[in-house]
Design a protein around this motif. Sequence first.
Motif, PDB file in Angstrom:
ATOM      1  N   PRO A  19      79.786  62.275  87.420  1.00 36.22           N
ATOM      2  CA  PRO A  19      79.803  60.822  87.601  1.00 36.22           C
ATOM      3  C   PRO A  19      80.915  60.173  86.775  1.00 36.22           C
ATOM      4  O   PRO A  19      81.130  60.523  85.623  1.00 36.22           O
ATOM      5  CB  PRO A  19      78.429  60.378  87.091  1.00 36.22           C
ATOM      6  N   TRP A  21      82.989  56.180  86.037  1.00 39.44           N
ATOM      7  CA  TRP A  21      82.575  54.791  85.816  1.00 39.44           C
ATOM      8  C   TRP A  21      82.072  54.156  87.104  1.00 39.44           C
ATOM      9  O   TRP A  21      81.146  53.354  87.073  1.00 39.44           O
ATOM     10  CB  TRP A  21      83.733  53.980  85.254  1.00 39.44           C
ATOM     11  N   ASP A  22      82.680  54.499  88.242  1.00 42.66           N
ATOM     12  CA  ASP A  22      82.283  53.843  89.483  1.00 42.66           C
ATOM     13  C   ASP A  22      80.875  54.251  89.914  1.00 42.66           C
ATOM     14  O   ASP A  22      80.154  53.456  90.503  1.00 42.66           O
ATOM     15  CB  ASP A  22      83.292  54.099  90.602  1.00 42.66           C
ATOM     16  N   HIS A  23      80.474  55.459  89.584  1.00 40.93           N
ATOM     17  CA  HIS A  23      79.115  55.908  89.928  1.00 40.93           C
ATOM     18  C   HIS A  23      78.086  55.000  89.253  1.00 40.93           C
ATOM     19  O   HIS A  23      77.139  54.547  89.888  1.00 40.93           O
ATOM     20  CB  HIS A  23      78.899  57.355  89.505  1.00 40.93           C
ATOM     21  N   HIS A  24      78.298  54.728  87.993  1.00 38.55           N
ATOM     22  CA  HIS A  24      77.361  53.881  87.257  1.00 38.55           C
ATOM     23  C   HIS A  24      77.387  52.444  87.782  1.00 38.55           C
ATOM     24  O   HIS A  24      76.344  51.799  87.880  1.00 38.55           O
ATOM     25  CB  HIS A  24      77.665  53.937  85.760  1.00 38.55           C
ATOM     26  N   ARG A  27      75.607  52.432  91.159  1.00 39.66           N
ATOM     27  CA  ARG A  27      74.178  52.649  90.953  1.00 39.66           C
ATOM     28  C   ARG A  27      73.486  51.358  90.502  1.00 39.66           C
ATOM     29  O   ARG A  27      72.413  51.015  90.976  1.00 39.66           O
ATOM     30  CB  ARG A  27      73.953  53.778  89.957  1.00 39.66           C
ATOM     31  N   ARG A  28      74.109  50.636  89.573  1.00 36.82           N
ATOM     32  CA  ARG A  28      73.545  49.359  89.118  1.00 36.82           C
ATOM     33  C   ARG A  28      73.460  48.368  90.268  1.00 36.82           C
ATOM     34  O   ARG A  28      72.462  47.667  90.419  1.00 36.82           O
ATOM     35  CB  ARG A  28      74.383  48.774  87.971  1.00 36.82           C
ATOM     36  N   GLU A  31      70.624  49.363  92.587  1.00 38.43           N
ATOM     37  CA  GLU A  31      69.314  49.085  91.975  1.00 38.43           C
ATOM     38  C   GLU A  31      68.981  47.601  92.011  1.00 38.43           C
ATOM     39  O   GLU A  31      67.822  47.227  92.070  1.00 38.43           O
ATOM     40  CB  GLU A  31      69.290  49.627  90.549  1.00 38.43           C
ATOM     41  N   CYS A  51      73.178  60.251  94.033  1.00 39.45           N
ATOM     42  CA  CYS A  51      72.238  59.201  94.439  1.00 39.45           C
ATOM     43  C   CYS A  51      71.099  59.791  95.262  1.00 39.45           C
ATOM     44  O   CYS A  51      69.934  59.442  95.065  1.00 39.45           O
ATOM     45  CB  CYS A  51      72.968  58.120  95.232  1.00 39.45           C
ATOM     46  N   SER A  54      68.668  61.575  93.109  1.00 41.28           N
ATOM     47  CA  SER A  54      67.806  60.705  92.305  1.00 41.28           C
ATOM     48  C   SER A  54      66.728  60.018  93.148  1.00 41.28           C
ATOM     49  O   SER A  54      65.946  59.241  92.631  1.00 41.28           O
ATOM     50  CB  SER A  54      68.644  59.659  91.573  1.00 41.28           C
TER      51      SER A  54
END
Length: 92
Positions: A19, A21-24, A27-28, A31, A51, A54
């Motif tokens: 992952p 920075w773009d993954h996080h 994901r935010r 969510e 994703c 998870s």
Amino acid sequence: MDWTGLAATTWDNFAGDEPLWDHHAFRRLIEQHPGRVLDVGCGTGRLLIPCLASGMNIEGVDSSHEMLSICRDKAAKIGLTATLYHQRIQTL
């Protein structure tokens, strides 16, 4: 560019599976807006597979049949089934 053959496998090796920075950031965002997710231009699954692993309800679309094949194989190796569509983004 036509993402086939060496271009597809090189992209997968270059992009990696870790992952970034773009993954996080994605994901935010996901969510904050729960529901079904479509990864447009999912390629080899760098964002889609974590994703999916998870528990997210995520599917992918890409114009490269070979990159989708790599994504499908990577998901299967960890016991997941990725729902993927082969389609040019312009016709989506």
